[in-house]
Design a protein around this motif. Structure first.
Motif, PDB file in Angstrom:
ATOM      1  N   ALA A 181       0.980  -1.315   0.009  1.00 52.72           N
ATOM      2  CA  ALA A 181      -0.101  -0.058  -0.003  1.00 52.72           C
ATOM      3  C   ALA A 181       1.124   1.239  -0.110  1.00 52.72           C
ATOM      4  O   ALA A 181       1.631   1.363   0.787  1.00 52.72           O
ATOM      5  N   ILE A 249      -3.286   6.672   2.782  1.00 54.74           N
ATOM      6  CA  ILE A 249      -2.779   5.125   2.552  1.00 54.74           C
ATOM      7  C   ILE A 249      -3.660   4.542   1.409  1.00 54.74           C
ATOM      8  O   ILE A 249      -4.665   4.361   1.510  1.00 54.74           O
ATOM      9  N   GLY A 250      -2.964   4.083   0.310  1.00 51.74           N
ATOM     10  CA  GLY A 250      -3.813   3.447  -0.665  1.00 51.74           C
ATOM     11  C   GLY A 250      -4.560   2.288  -0.413  1.00 51.74           C
ATOM     12  O   GLY A 250      -4.321   1.327   0.256  1.00 51.74           O
ATOM     13  N   GLY A 251      -5.819   2.304  -0.775  1.00 53.90           N
ATOM     14  CA  GLY A 251      -6.801   1.451  -0.283  1.00 53.90           C
ATOM     15  C   GLY A 251      -7.421   1.380   0.940  1.00 53.90           C
ATOM     16  O   GLY A 251      -8.406   0.731   1.366  1.00 53.90           O
TER      17      GLY A 251
END
Lengths: 265, 264
Positions: A181, A249-251
């Motif tokens: 991530a 933060i990705g996702g």
């Protein structure tokens, strides 16, 4: 170091915390101070905060990136205790007047739904025992003059913990790639730096497993409901009056914090 | 276009760059001889090189954006992004072994690659238009190889040298761009099992699609456009990492799988 000396240093750090002042590095005062002694000093410093009415709400893991480990010349993380007065809600405006020489770090926080009793804890146990993860900021601070820290100094000083801010968006670690991530940190609306979960011990999950095993060995409880700041995924960000930080933060989601006033140094 | 070089000079420099690229030797930066050379002069040499390759039967597959991050521009001492062409002969399959014998001083970087389904034209192409025209995205590794001695160059020279492009590898997992957050997409670059670089795709001009839009607008400036079906590499997310024979490199992308190559 005898127990009185340890107690003295813990008291000095607590008094510096209360007075928003700093003390000379312990490693200058006692050049042969050990890591074990440093943790004993930390326990005393925290004991004083608990005596003043705070409670333990979790742990922080520090020294998790290769860059910081190389800088300090240690090749494992360290930890400190999170207490009840440290936490701020997402979007909080933090009064820098309550801090000494703060810097911000973007991290992933874990909240446990089960106790983690090390040693023998693996990454798989951490995922199973995690209630949820959230993006967060840790505002690190140092009671040591000019941040002139060696590993023993930061450990004694509760791993340089200041305060922390938890995001609102909760994620299930079984549905996320916490290793890959990406993390994007913006300061005052502009890209400041990026990172990845892997920067923290290969994966933030590994850092939490390390913590569970270390605490287990030391006989320190690690309980359901505790918050764990798993280690910085960003560079240290200097902050001053009027600054606003957002990490995404990705996702998972974002955490936001702003600052006003002036810190002690 | 601000062309200052004569057509004879462009031909001479094209031959010089072609020689360095095909026979893998380093040359001094072109501005030593032509200190007044502009970025547009660099593109004139690059397009002349592309034409020469196409006449030899190479097929144009797409384009790459380079120097897309602030850090990269500082590292290379330039102040704007650049583009370069990608041909079929530069492509290497995933998991292949790449020989370093015909490279000067190769470095690798990980990038998000786009495959387009609609034509894109400048001069006002936006990231939103790029996203709408994208068929799919996939993970990629670019092997850059500056033909200039000691990686020392300026923008006109690097552009003439096809923006240091030499080989590229695309990974096996395509995804629809709209299913991903390309800004926060994380990537980890490992060399011989050790993490050497990492970052999120926002390092590329805030969002990789911004770099593709920039590339389309530079193409327009050069009198070109980006046809449907083009393969576009949007620029290195991390710093470039030097590789040698014997090295194994894997780029692991959030949501996009990985790309692995070896060097011999």
């Amino acid at each position: 170091m005898d127990i009185n000396r340890i107690q003295q240093f813990g008291d000095k750090l607590y008094e510096a915390f209360v007075a928003r002042s700093t003390i000379a590095p312990l490693t200058e005062q006692v050049p042969d101070i050990t890591l074990e002694e440093a943790y004993a000093i930390q326990l005393r410093y925290i004991e004083r905060r608990l005596q003043a009415g705070e409670t333990i709400v979790g742990k922080k893991i520090g020294v998790t990136s290769k860059a910081v480990q190389q800088f300090l010349g240690v090749y494992q993380p360290d930890f400190g205790q999170l207490t009840s007065n440290m936490v701020f809600a997402n979007g909080a405006d933090i009064d820098l007047g309550g801090l000494i020489q703060p810097k911000a770090e973007a991290e992933l926080a874990f909240v446990l739904k089960e106790d983690l009793n090390g040693p023998g804890i693996t990454a798989m146990d951490v995922i199973r025992a995690t209630d949820y993860v959230v993006p967060c900021f840790e505002i690190v601070d140092s009671r040591i003059t000019d941040w002139k820290i060696k590993i023993q100094d930061t450990v004694a000083d509760n791993a340089s913990c200041g305060v922390y801010v938890l995001g609102d968006e909760r994620g299930d670690p079984r549905k996320l790639d916490l290793t890959l991530a990406g993390m994007v940190l913006e300061k005052n609306g502009e890209l400041y730096s990026t990172g990845v979960g892997a920067a923290v011990q290969g994966s933030p999950v590994n850092a939490v497993a390390w913590l569970a095993n270390t605490l287990g060995t030391l006989g320190i409880p690690f309980k359901a409901g505790e918050v764990i700041l798993s280690g910085s995924q960003s560079q240290l960000v200097p902050v001053k009056d009027g600054d606003e930080l957002v990490c995404t933060i990705g996702g998972l989601g974002s955490c936001r914090v702003s600052f006003s006033g002036r810190s002690a140094v | 276009m601000n062309i200052t070089l004569s057509s004879e000079a462009i031909t001479r420099l094209t031959e010089r760059v072609e020689g360095a690229q095909t026979r893998a030797y380093s040359i001094p930066k072109l501005t030593n001889e032509y200190p007044e050379m502009t970025a547009d002069d660099g593109y004139a040499v690059q397009l002349s090189l592309l034409k020469r390759f196409q006449e030899q039967g190479h097929k144009l597959i797409g384009w790459k954006a380079g120097l897309t991050s602030k850090a990269k521009m500082q590292q290379m001492g330039v102040n704007q992004p650049s583009i370069g062409f990608l041909t079929d002969l530069m492509f290497r399959p995933e998991n292949s072994v790449i020989t370093t014998e015909d490279l000067v001083h190769p470095k690798v970087e990980c990038e998000v690659a786009f495959v387009t389904k609609d034509d894109l034209t400048g001069p006002d192409c936006t990231a939103a238009q790029v996203m709408a025209a994208t068929d799919y995205v996939l993970p990629s590794i670019e092997i850059i190889d500056s033909r200039f001695a000691g990686f020392k160059f300026d923008l006109p020279s690097v552009i003439a040298d096809n923006s240091s492009s030499s080989r590229y590898v695309a990974g096996g997992r395509p995804r629809l761009a709209e299913d991903l957050d390309l800004r926060t997409l994380g990537v980890v670059l490992e060399k011989n099992g050790e993490i050497v670089e990492m970052g999120a795709a926002a390092e590329v001009m805030g969002h990789p699609a911004e770099a593709v839009a920039m590339l389309v607008n530079i193409l327009h400036h050069l009198g070109e456009s980006l046809p449907a079906g083009s393969f576009v590499m949007s620029g290195g997310i991390t710093a470039a990492v030097a590789v040698n024979a014997g090295d194994h490199v894997i780029a692991r992308f959030q949501e996009l799988g990985s790309v692995s190559i070896r060097f011999e």
